[in-house]
Scaffold this motif. Sequence first.
Motif, PDB file in Angstrom:
ATOM      1  N   GLU A 164     -14.313   6.704  -0.368  1.00 12.96           N
ATOM      2  CA  GLU A 164     -15.166   5.574  -0.699  1.00 12.96           C
ATOM      3  C   GLU A 164     -15.028   4.564   0.432  1.00 12.96           C
ATOM      4  O   GLU A 164     -14.008   4.518   1.124  1.00 12.96           O
ATOM      5  CB  GLU A 164     -14.732   4.936  -2.028  1.00 12.96           C
ATOM      6  N   ILE A 172     -13.864   1.559   1.246  1.00 12.05           N
ATOM      7  CA  ILE A 172     -13.027   0.475   0.729  1.00 12.05           C
ATOM      8  C   ILE A 172     -12.075   0.020   1.831  1.00 12.05           C
ATOM      9  O   ILE A 172     -11.495   0.840   2.540  1.00 12.05           O
ATOM     10  CB  ILE A 172     -12.267   0.942  -0.539  1.00 12.05           C
ATOM     11  N   ALA A 173     -11.935  -1.279   1.983  1.00  9.26           N
ATOM     12  CA  ALA A 173     -11.101  -1.828   3.052  1.00  9.26           C
ATOM     13  C   ALA A 173      -9.646  -1.409   2.875  1.00  9.26           C
ATOM     14  O   ALA A 173      -9.156  -1.323   1.756  1.00  9.26           O
ATOM     15  CB  ALA A 173     -11.213  -3.347   3.052  1.00  9.26           C
ATOM     16  N   GLY A 174      -8.998  -1.136   3.990  1.00 11.07           N
ATOM     17  CA  GLY A 174      -7.562  -0.874   3.945  1.00 11.07           C
ATOM     18  C   GLY A 174      -7.191   0.585   3.786  1.00 11.07           C
ATOM     19  O   GLY A 174      -6.017   0.935   3.770  1.00 11.07           O
ATOM     20  N   LEU A 175      -8.197   1.449   3.672  1.00  7.89           N
ATOM     21  CA  LEU A 175      -7.878   2.858   3.434  1.00  7.89           C
ATOM     22  C   LEU A 175      -7.327   3.550   4.682  1.00  7.89           C
ATOM     23  O   LEU A 175      -6.471   4.434   4.582  1.00  7.89           O
ATOM     24  CB  LEU A 175      -9.135   3.577   2.929  1.00  7.89           C
ATOM     25  N   GLN A 233       0.809  -1.234   0.000  1.00 12.78           N
ATOM     26  CA  GLN A 233       0.000   0.000   0.000  1.00 12.78           C
ATOM     27  C   GLN A 233       0.841   1.282   0.000  1.00 12.78           C
ATOM     28  O   GLN A 233       0.563   2.182  -0.782  1.00 12.78           O
ATOM     29  CB  GLN A 233      -0.953  -0.009   1.189  1.00 12.78           C
ATOM     30  N   ILE A 284      -6.110   6.858  -4.243  1.00 13.35           N
ATOM     31  CA  ILE A 284      -7.120   6.622  -5.273  1.00 13.35           C
ATOM     32  C   ILE A 284      -8.552   6.676  -4.728  1.00 13.35           C
ATOM     33  O   ILE A 284      -9.434   7.256  -5.349  1.00 13.35           O
ATOM     34  CB  ILE A 284      -6.889   5.240  -5.938  1.00 13.35           C
ATOM     35  N   ASP A 285      -8.789   6.105  -3.555  1.00 10.78           N
ATOM     36  CA  ASP A 285     -10.159   5.985  -3.071  1.00 10.78           C
ATOM     37  C   ASP A 285     -10.594   7.133  -2.170  1.00 10.78           C
ATOM     38  O   ASP A 285     -11.682   7.094  -1.601  1.00 10.78           O
ATOM     39  CB  ASP A 285     -10.332   4.635  -2.369  1.00 10.78           C
ATOM     40  N   VAL A 286      -9.744   8.133  -2.013  1.00  7.19           N
ATOM     41  CA  VAL A 286     -10.116   9.313  -1.214  1.00  7.19           C
ATOM     42  C   VAL A 286     -10.827  10.308  -2.114  1.00  7.19           C
ATOM     43  O   VAL A 286     -10.345  10.635  -3.199  1.00  7.19           O
ATOM     44  CB  VAL A 286      -8.870   9.948  -0.560  1.00  7.19           C
ATOM     45  N   LEU A 287     -11.986  10.781  -1.647  1.00 10.84           N
ATOM     46  CA  LEU A 287     -12.733  11.763  -2.432  1.00 10.84           C
ATOM     47  C   LEU A 287     -12.171  13.162  -2.203  1.00 10.84           C
ATOM     48  O   LEU A 287     -11.847  13.871  -3.147  1.00 10.84           O
ATOM     49  CB  LEU A 287     -14.207  11.721  -2.026  1.00 10.84           C
ATOM     50  N   LYS A 339      -4.408  12.309  -2.691  1.00  7.13           N
ATOM     51  CA  LYS A 339      -3.850  11.588  -3.835  1.00  7.13           C
ATOM     52  C   LYS A 339      -4.215  10.101  -3.819  1.00  7.13           C
ATOM     53  O   LYS A 339      -4.158   9.442  -4.857  1.00  7.13           O
ATOM     54  CB  LYS A 339      -2.327  11.762  -3.768  1.00  7.13           C
ATOM     55  N   ALA A 363       0.134  17.004  -5.479  1.00 10.61           N
ATOM     56  CA  ALA A 363       0.954  16.808  -4.285  1.00 10.61           C
ATOM     57  C   ALA A 363       2.410  17.227  -4.512  1.00 10.61           C
ATOM     58  O   ALA A 363       3.169  17.351  -3.557  1.00 10.61           O
ATOM     59  CB  ALA A 363       0.890  15.353  -3.824  1.00 10.61           C
ATOM     60  N   ARG A 412      -2.615  17.028   0.751  1.00  9.64           N
ATOM     61  CA  ARG A 412      -2.456  16.689  -0.674  1.00  9.64           C
ATOM     62  C   ARG A 412      -2.092  15.232  -0.851  1.00  9.64           C
ATOM     63  O   ARG A 412      -2.537  14.574  -1.783  1.00  9.64           O
ATOM     64  CB  ARG A 412      -1.374  17.559  -1.306  1.00  9.64           C
ATOM     65  N   GLN A 413      -1.248  14.726   0.032  1.00  6.13           N
ATOM     66  CA  GLN A 413      -0.844  13.326  -0.122  1.00  6.13           C
ATOM     67  C   GLN A 413      -1.984  12.372   0.215  1.00  6.13           C
ATOM     68  O   GLN A 413      -2.083  11.304  -0.373  1.00  6.13           O
ATOM     69  CB  GLN A 413       0.416  13.035   0.700  1.00  6.13           C
ATOM     70  N   SER A 472     -13.581   8.824  -7.260  1.00  6.77           N
ATOM     71  CA  SER A 472     -12.722   9.457  -6.250  1.00  6.77           C
ATOM     72  C   SER A 472     -11.343   9.833  -6.792  1.00  6.77           C
ATOM     73  O   SER A 472     -10.516  10.358  -6.064  1.00  6.77           O
ATOM     74  CB  SER A 472     -12.548   8.497  -5.076  1.00  6.77           C
ATOM     75  N   GLN A 484      -3.701   3.471   4.818  1.00  5.61           N
ATOM     76  CA  GLN A 484      -3.055   4.364   3.852  1.00  5.61           C
ATOM     77  C   GLN A 484      -3.061   5.796   4.351  1.00  5.61           C
ATOM     78  O   GLN A 484      -2.122   6.548   4.120  1.00  5.61           O
ATOM     79  CB  GLN A 484      -3.783   4.305   2.517  1.00  5.61           C
TER      80      GLN A 484
END
Lengths: 565, 184
Positions: B13, B15-18, A126, B71-74, B69, A309, B65-66, A185, B21
């Motif tokens: 969203e 989604i598992a594991g976010l 990840q 993918i699943d963050v709105l 970035k 970023a 910002r990071q 997203s 991250q």
Amino acid sequence: MSKERITGAEALMRSLEHQGVKTMFGYPGGSIMPVFDALYDHRDRLQHILVRHEQGATHAAQGYARASGKVGVCLVTSGPGATNTVTGIADAMIDSTPIVVIAGQVGTAFLGSDAFQEVDLVGITQPISKWSYQIRRAEDVPWAVARAFYIASSGRPGPVVLDFAKNAQVETLDYEPVSLDFIRSYVSVPDTDKMSVIRAAELINKAQRPLVLVGQGVELGNAQEELQAFIEKAQMPAGCTLLGLSALPTDHALNMGMLGMHGNLAPNVKTNECDLLIAVGMRFDDRVTGTLATYARQAKVIHFDIDAAEINKNVHADVAVMGDCKATLRAVTELLIPATHKEWIESFAPYREEENRKVIEPEIHPTAGPLNMGEVVRAVSEAAHHEAVLVTDVGQNQMMSARYFKYSRNRSIITSGGLGTMGFGLPAAVGATFAVPDRTVCVFMGDGGLQMNLQELGTIMEQKAPVKMILLNNNFLGNVRQWQAMFFNRKYSFTPMTNPDYLKIAEAYEIPARRVTDRAELKEAIEEMLTTDGPFFLEACVIEEGNVLPMTPPGGSVDVMLLEC
Amino acid sequence: MDKILYTLIVYSENIAGLLNQITAVFTRRQINIESLNVSASSIKGVHKYTITAWCDEESIKKIVRQIEKKIDVLQAHYFTDDEIFSHEIALYKLSTPVLEKDPRVSALIRKYNARVVEVNPTYSAMEKDGTTEDIIALHDELQQLGCVLQFVRSGRIALTKSCVERVNEFLADREARYLQSKGE
């Protein structure tokens, strides 16, 4: 369209074909066997290159992606197969290389039980991937593959990991191809603020001493022509980052050379004299900037990037032009007033002349002593009419080849920039030969890096991959040795290496090889390498304690470069 | 640069594991998360993270910002205390014998508007919501009276004071673009 009932493994094959995949690099194992079983029946459409180590598969996929602009694909098993890909994934992340790594995983019923060859690949990858996803159900395969390829290749490219549970490989689904170019997203390309385009053009039109920094983003955005039009219209000198070297032909009149620690003197010095710094698709890496405290403090900064970023991450941008640089460069160019900047451009000449006299000429045209690294590199570049794809390993061989190779075509440098992965070169070169079979692929390696993925000679042998391998052998871990010489009182702590007989190794792999120590033989040896069909291994025995110069000492200021040491 | 307590609000969203991250972005920059609350938002399928951390503005901007970035963050935004309504809840487990013996304990409970949830001969449980400062002040005063057996604070939850719902605008814009791309 009627749906067909097939296994998850078969769905993966069809999904890859649907994405236009032709070639992939992999290594079978227990948890990916159903996929390899399906692959056997797709051999005529999906070319699979069996590597000798999974790390090699990732670097080969990177080499493939960097040379072609397409997504590189790896197929490996769970556990150690998966963890062996980690270095390549991290490398692809920091160098924005689009690859998709598909790894087997134990069945979902075993997940979390420390089953044989189970590893939490999603958890591990990840932080070092653009997206990492575990496929637990066969019906998710078409969606997950479509999403993986879209994420890997769009916006700022990067690695995507698909962790494919074994039960999902054997279970069945009603297959229907999925195409995907939208994720709610994920904004792959940010909107360009029109005002930023206008303000960028205003700053450029006012600038007396603009300097353009060309990054890999120009190549990733296929904006090489737009870049040339941009710099030519306002006659702005440019320097290239290591990964951006082939985005602008070496011999272009406005190309002032390479930026950074071992880059060329003129663009580094001029970074601290310009009044406007225009960065295009580059990220102000510390190897480019030296200490930020003294980096271009006098200049206004325009930063073109696709990744929000990156803006203000290391260097404050007065104007950030967000978006796809192919479009943004074009938009700004339209607003530029033609200029000449004659004096400013001429002011680079003394620095170029000084570096040429003190560093470059002695390096590439020595008259006595053992072979120089730069001399070998330039001779190869010339013999290939400066049209070859350069692949490098990491270390002195990398800096020397980046500096002394010449680039006339796009996508011509494949090197591990951000991560600095020794062992990258050989497998990356294998990947490149499959991506651009019509081009000559030359890989320069040191004796250290070659041995980190030496096993890939087996892949080269089996595939007869036409990799032109040049070993710059100095019997040292040369870059570390150079630092030990310069900053650690010449205490050569574990940098001398006892080397094997590489010609015998090449012979064992049935690869034609030649060793050259004598300057008089160099050109002919290179000619033999380039005219021999298929792979060739050329060992150049070079000066043992050669140094890469010029050099900005670590933590030093960009404009203070050592020309001798 | 001065460190202040920032509140980050992140929409993602489901989604598992976010969570991993998002927290990893803080870890990499060596910034401690002060509090973290994750729950469903008012939008179906969208999760809301409320995170507080002490840091300077430069760092919080880069962190936002990071995070965005991923993918699943709105969306991700940061706020200072004057830009949000924020609340926490705390539970206090107090010794009933001390509570009965020392009248100052009940006085404190009334003064801070805490609510009794449970009383038995061994302990009494209190609940209080409010600002961090208030909750800690009550704890500190109770502690001085020697009656606190356990104490726990929730993470902060927050609403923005702004009249614009940025995440709704973002989703509407994305929806429109999706339809437009399909229409072509």
